[in-house]
Structures are given as structure tokens and as C-alpha cells.
Design a protein around this motif. Structure first.
Motif, mmCIF file in Angstrom:
data_model
loop_
_atom_site.group_PDB
_atom_site.id
_atom_site.type_symbol
_atom_site.label_atom_id
_atom_site.label_comp_id
_atom_site.label_asym_id
_atom_site.label_seq_id
_atom_site.Cartn_x
_atom_site.Cartn_y
_atom_site.Cartn_z
ATOM 1 N N GLY A 179 0.781 -1.228 0.000
ATOM 2 C CA GLY A 179 0.000 0.000 0.000
ATOM 3 C C GLY A 179 0.814 1.279 0.000
ATOM 4 O O GLY A 179 0.261 2.360 0.125
ATOM 5 N N ARG A 180 2.120 1.171 -0.161
ATOM 6 C CA ARG A 180 2.999 2.342 -0.115
ATOM 7 C C ARG A 180 3.722 2.510 -1.445
ATOM 8 O O ARG A 180 3.734 1.618 -2.286
ATOM 9 C CB ARG A 180 4.038 2.211 1.006
ATOM 10 C CG ARG A 180 3.505 1.971 2.403
ATOM 11 C CD ARG A 180 2.525 3.041 2.894
ATOM 12 N NE ARG A 180 3.064 4.364 2.950
ATOM 13 C CZ ARG A 180 3.498 4.960 4.034
ATOM 14 N NH1 ARG A 180 3.455 4.359 5.189
ATOM 15 N NH2 ARG A 180 3.967 6.194 3.984
ATOM 16 N N GLY A 181 4.352 3.638 -1.606
ATOM 17 C CA GLY A 181 5.110 3.899 -2.820
ATOM 18 C C GLY A 181 5.929 5.156 -2.666
ATOM 19 O O GLY A 181 5.882 5.816 -1.628
ATOM 20 N N HIS A 182 6.682 5.467 -3.693
ATOM 21 C CA HIS A 182 7.449 6.707 -3.636
ATOM 22 C C HIS A 182 6.731 7.770 -4.452
ATOM 23 O O HIS A 182 6.115 7.492 -5.475
ATOM 24 C CB HIS A 182 8.911 6.514 -4.062
ATOM 25 C CG HIS A 182 9.086 5.978 -5.446
ATOM 26 N ND1 HIS A 182 8.962 6.766 -6.556
ATOM 27 C CD2 HIS A 182 9.388 4.741 -5.891
ATOM 28 C CE1 HIS A 182 9.176 6.040 -7.634
ATOM 29 N NE2 HIS A 182 9.432 4.804 -7.257
ATOM 30 N N ASP A 183 6.782 8.983 -3.941
ATOM 31 C CA ASP A 183 6.073 10.104 -4.554
ATOM 32 C C ASP A 183 6.667 10.475 -5.905
ATOM 33 O O ASP A 183 7.806 10.122 -6.237
ATOM 34 C CB ASP A 183 6.131 11.330 -3.637
ATOM 35 C CG ASP A 183 5.340 11.136 -2.356
ATOM 36 O OD1 ASP A 183 4.360 10.366 -2.372
ATOM 37 O OD2 ASP A 183 5.717 11.751 -1.336
ATOM 38 N N ARG A 184 5.899 11.235 -6.652
ATOM 39 C CA ARG A 184 6.324 11.764 -7.951
ATOM 40 C C ARG A 184 7.655 12.488 -7.784
ATOM 41 O O ARG A 184 7.808 13.346 -6.910
ATOM 42 C CB ARG A 184 5.245 12.720 -8.453
ATOM 43 C CG ARG A 184 5.558 13.424 -9.738
ATOM 44 C CD ARG A 184 4.444 14.434 -10.029
ATOM 45 N NE ARG A 184 4.689 15.170 -11.238
ATOM 46 C CZ ARG A 184 5.364 16.313 -11.302
ATOM 47 N NH1 ARG A 184 5.888 16.857 -10.215
ATOM 48 N NH2 ARG A 184 5.538 16.923 -12.463
ATOM 49 N N THR A 242 5.961 5.092 -8.305
ATOM 50 C CA THR A 242 5.571 3.683 -8.259
ATOM 51 C C THR A 242 4.824 3.451 -6.959
ATOM 52 O O THR A 242 5.272 3.878 -5.898
ATOM 53 C CB THR A 242 6.801 2.754 -8.296
ATOM 54 O OG1 THR A 242 7.643 3.124 -9.388
ATOM 55 C CG2 THR A 242 6.379 1.302 -8.462
ATOM 56 N N MET A 243 3.678 2.751 -7.033
ATOM 57 C CA MET A 243 2.867 2.455 -5.858
ATOM 58 C C MET A 243 2.612 0.953 -5.797
ATOM 59 O O MET A 243 2.212 0.342 -6.790
ATOM 60 C CB MET A 243 1.526 3.192 -5.954
ATOM 61 C CG MET A 243 0.536 2.853 -4.865
ATOM 62 S SD MET A 243 1.056 3.300 -3.208
ATOM 63 C CE MET A 243 0.903 5.060 -3.267
#
Length: 138
Positions: free
Chosen positions: A45-50, A95-96
Motif C-alpha cells: 500500500g505504499r510507494g514513492h512520490d512523484r 511507483t505504488m
């Protein structure tokens, strides 16, 4: 020059609220290399921001898990094991992880060095070589 395999336990782990990264090959740690090669783990449920990398292109290879990939502010698309994503130099992307298990990616920067910017993120915490990062529950 003596060539040898890289021991993954000899590298620090970069941890963040969204997951972790371990860089096996980097220009500042492996003589005569020009790229960066490592593994990135995105927590469920996590990812790195734009963000973008003005000085490097990036290639992502999905090892496991499922996610959504955004490139150049276009509509995100699904990614799963075996997918390869090329991020041209300077292109915004994110990416999420959309699954309930960790998403594992191989990441390559060409030329290497863009990973150094991760140390400036507010949620960055290093884990010394040989130690195992601990996940925390929110």
C-alpha cells in the motif's frame, strides 16, 4: 584491479516510510563503474512520490508484487513480475505497491549517483551493513 562478487550484507540499507533500498553497485563504492544497481522494496500500500532524476535515466524491473507505475504525469498503468519500465532522464515518475505483499524491484541508474539524493528525504534512516531493517506498523 581485483574483481569480486558484491556481498549484499556489506552494503547499508536505506529505509523510508514507504520501504527500503539497497545499492549493490555504485560509482562511489565499486571502482570503475558508471552506473548504480540495487534492489528497492515498496511496503504494501505504499510507494514513492512523484519525482525525477535530472541527471540519469532509470530502469526498473519488477521482481515480485503488483503495482501502479506513473510516467511523465500520464495515467498510471499496472506492473507485475517480469515487467520492465524505462524512465528517461528528467521524466517525472512514481511507483505504488497495490498489493498486500512487499513489491520488489531492481533499479538501475545510468549514469549512477542519483541515489545519493535519497539521503536528503525527511523519512530517510540508514541501517548499517549486516543489520536487518525493521518494519513498523502504523
Amino acid at each position: 584491479m581485483r574483481l569480486a562478487a558484491v556481498d549484499p550484507h556489506s552494503r547499508e540499507t536505506m529505509t523510508f516510510d514507504w520501504g527500503s533500498a539497497k545499492w549493490y553497485i555504485q560509482p562511489d563504492s565499486v571502482p570503475e563503474t558508471g552506473l548504480t544497481f540495487g534492489e528497492v522494496v515498496l511496503n504494501p500500500g505504499r510507494g514513492h512520490d512523484r519525482h525525477n532524476h535530472p541527471g540519469s535515466e532509470e530502469v526498473l524491473y519488477v521482481l515480485s508484487g503488483t503495482g501502479r507505475q506513473m510516467l511523465d504525469d500520464e495515467e498510471p498503468f499496472d506492473v507485475s513480475p517480469g515487467d520492465v519500465v524505462h524512465v528517461p532522464r528528467g521524466v517525472y515518475h512514481s511507483t505504488m505497491n497495490t498489493g498486500w505483499t512487499p513489491m520488489r524491484l531492481i533499479a538501475v541508474y545510468n549514469p549512477g549517483g542519483e541515489e545519493a539524493a535519497l539521503r536528503g528525504l525527511p523519512d530517510f534512516a540508514p541501517v548499517p551493513p549486516g543489520e536487518v531493517p525493521r518494519l513498523r506498523r502504523e
